[in-house]
Design a protein around this motif. Structure first.
Motif, short mmCIF file in Angstrom:
data_model
loop_
_atom_site.label_atom_id
_atom_site.label_comp_id
_atom_site.label_asym_id
_atom_site.label_seq_id
_atom_site.Cartn_x
_atom_site.Cartn_y
_atom_site.Cartn_z
N HIS A 41 7.65 -14.29 -9.92
CA HIS A 41 7.11 -13.04 -9.53
C HIS A 41 7.49 -11.76 -10.20
O HIS A 41 6.39 -10.97 -10.93
CB HIS A 41 7.16 -12.65 -7.77
CG HIS A 41 6.35 -11.75 -7.51
ND1 HIS A 41 5.18 -11.72 -7.37
CD2 HIS A 41 6.73 -10.41 -7.21
CE1 HIS A 41 4.53 -10.77 -6.61
NE2 HIS A 41 5.43 -9.68 -6.70
N HIS A 79 4.87 -9.41 -12.87
CA HIS A 79 4.60 -7.96 -12.85
C HIS A 79 4.76 -7.64 -14.31
O HIS A 79 3.98 -6.68 -14.55
CB HIS A 79 5.98 -7.31 -12.12
CG HIS A 79 5.15 -7.25 -10.55
ND1 HIS A 79 4.27 -6.50 -10.12
CD2 HIS A 79 5.89 -7.49 -9.42
CE1 HIS A 79 4.18 -6.64 -8.73
NE2 HIS A 79 5.06 -7.27 -8.30
N SER A 83 9.58 -2.30 -7.16
CA SER A 83 8.65 -2.80 -6.33
C SER A 83 9.25 -2.86 -4.94
O SER A 83 10.26 -2.11 -4.96
CB SER A 83 8.14 -4.34 -6.78
OG SER A 83 9.32 -5.19 -6.39
N ASP A 98 0.75 -6.53 -6.14
CA ASP A 98 0.78 -7.77 -6.26
C ASP A 98 -0.69 -8.15 -6.60
O ASP A 98 -1.79 -7.99 -6.03
CB ASP A 98 1.30 -8.54 -4.87
CG ASP A 98 2.75 -8.19 -4.90
OD1 ASP A 98 3.29 -7.91 -5.87
OD2 ASP A 98 3.23 -8.51 -3.89
ZN ZN Z 1 5.37 -7.63 -6.51
#
Ligand code: ZN
Ligand code: KG4
Length: 333
Positions: free
Chosen positions: A111, A115, A136, A302
């Motif tokens: 993840h 980003h 985040s 996201d």
């Molecule tokens: Zn995220």
């Protein structure tokens, strides 16, 4: 080369079709934020259930919006770590099923790498190496991006993530979830110098962060005022907190870049949407004549487009998964 990407690590069910890492043909996001706002934060069980309901229509919509039938997709990518385990599992299992049914390659994507890749979509010319701040709800890292698939962590949070601190302070101030957006908004009507807050430094680790002490200092200040019945301006408190977090993030990022001789800087993650952080990093880079890359607001939170972008470089690097792919809640970059 067209990649269908799926993201379900937290409270957004997202799917996108991305061509050769840089061109977004479609990006669909089903946010659950209104439902979680009722509870003041993400409820993992609710998130998993909503992902189960949303995943089929969201993937269908992404394919339709991209005018691309599944047959024309070259590979399927999915966020497999880190995140809420029940939430991740929905995306991972759906992607595995789709990959097995269509015999298309499956690409696992971290993840946080996703980003960082949001910048490749926003800036077609951007290539590693560069220094990137990823902040985040679950992570705060200063990452040296050596290549598209090779990273060094230069700094990290020792306790809370920056976004987590925003969310907790917002809750104490009575601002709605998600706290980062509320604090950003209310800070515009407050004085960022009204309260002197601690600026924690970690001995021997100049690029690491600690937000827990800062968060507790704000909470104590609020409780003190309330207990003694002393009125205080919530917007001033929000603005002072935001200023301190942004200074910590920005100063460490610039110092890390200097130390490692980078003049190419990027920011990413939900907190990168913060207006004061964007302005602060921009001013610091302008002053030094450095190149700065900041994704547009819609690519900070996201989304699956960023997963599709990173997946292209994972694909080129031969990073594939098979049906044994599992979701992982905590995984280093
Ligand atoms: Zn995220
Ligand atoms: O990247 P993201 O959407 O999800 C995670 O991977 O965690 O980040 C969500 C975090 C939340 O903590 C939210 O409060 C914060 O990003 N956030 C902000 C802003 N917009 C979202 N924080 C500060 N200022 C903002 N404008």
């Amino acid at each position: 080369m067209k990649i269908l990407a799926i993201e379900s690590s937290c409270d957004e069910t997202a799917a996108a079709v991305v061509e050769s890492g840089r061109t977004v043909l479609s990006s669909v996001i089903a946010s659950q934020v209104d439902e979680h706002a009722l509870y003041g934060g993400v409820v993992p069980e609710i998130a998993s259930r909503r992902h189960c309901e949303n995943i089929v229509p969201i993937v269908d919509k992404a394919l339709k919006d991209a005018n691309t039938p599944l047959n024309d997709i070259d590979a399927i990518a999915v966020t497999y770590a880190p995140g809420l385990i029940g939430a991740l599992l929905v995306g991972v299992n759906y992607a595995k099923g789709l990959s097995m049914a269509t015999s298309k390659p499956l690409i696992p994507v971290h993840h946080i790498k996703g980003h960082i890749a949001s910048n490749y979509i926003a800036y077609r010319e951007l290539e590693p190496p560069f220094m990137c701040l990823v902040a985040s709800g679950g992570h705060s890292h200063i990452v040296q991006v050596n290549s598209y698939t090779d990273f060094d962590i230069i700094g990290r949070t020792r306790d809370d993530a920056a976004g987590e601190a925003f969310d907790k302070v917002a809750r104490v101030l009575g601002f709605p979830y998600p706290g980062g957006i509320s604090i950003d908004k209310m800070s515009r009507q407050g004085d960022g110098n009204a309260y002197k807050l601690p600026h924690p430094v970690i001995d021997g680790s100049p690029f690491d962060f600690s937000f827990s002490g800062l968060k507790t200092a704000v909470i104590n200040l609020v409780h003190n005022h309330e207990q003694k019945n002393i009125p205080f301006d919530k917007n001033d408190m929000a603005a002072s907190f935001q200023r301190t977090v942004c200074e910590m993030l920005s100063e460490r990022l610039i110092a890390a870049a200097k130390e490692h001789s980078h003049t190419k800087i990027a920011i990413a993650g939900g907190v990168a949407a913060n207006s004061e952080l964007r302005a602060m990093v921009e001013a610091a880079c302008d002053e030094r004549g450095w190149d700065l890359y900041i994704p547009p607001i819609e690519l900070c939170g996201d989304n699956a487009a960023m997963i599709g972008s990173q997946a292209y470089y994972e694909y080129k690097n031969g990073n594939f998964a098979d049906e044994s792919l599992n979701a992982i809640a905590t995984k280093k970059l």
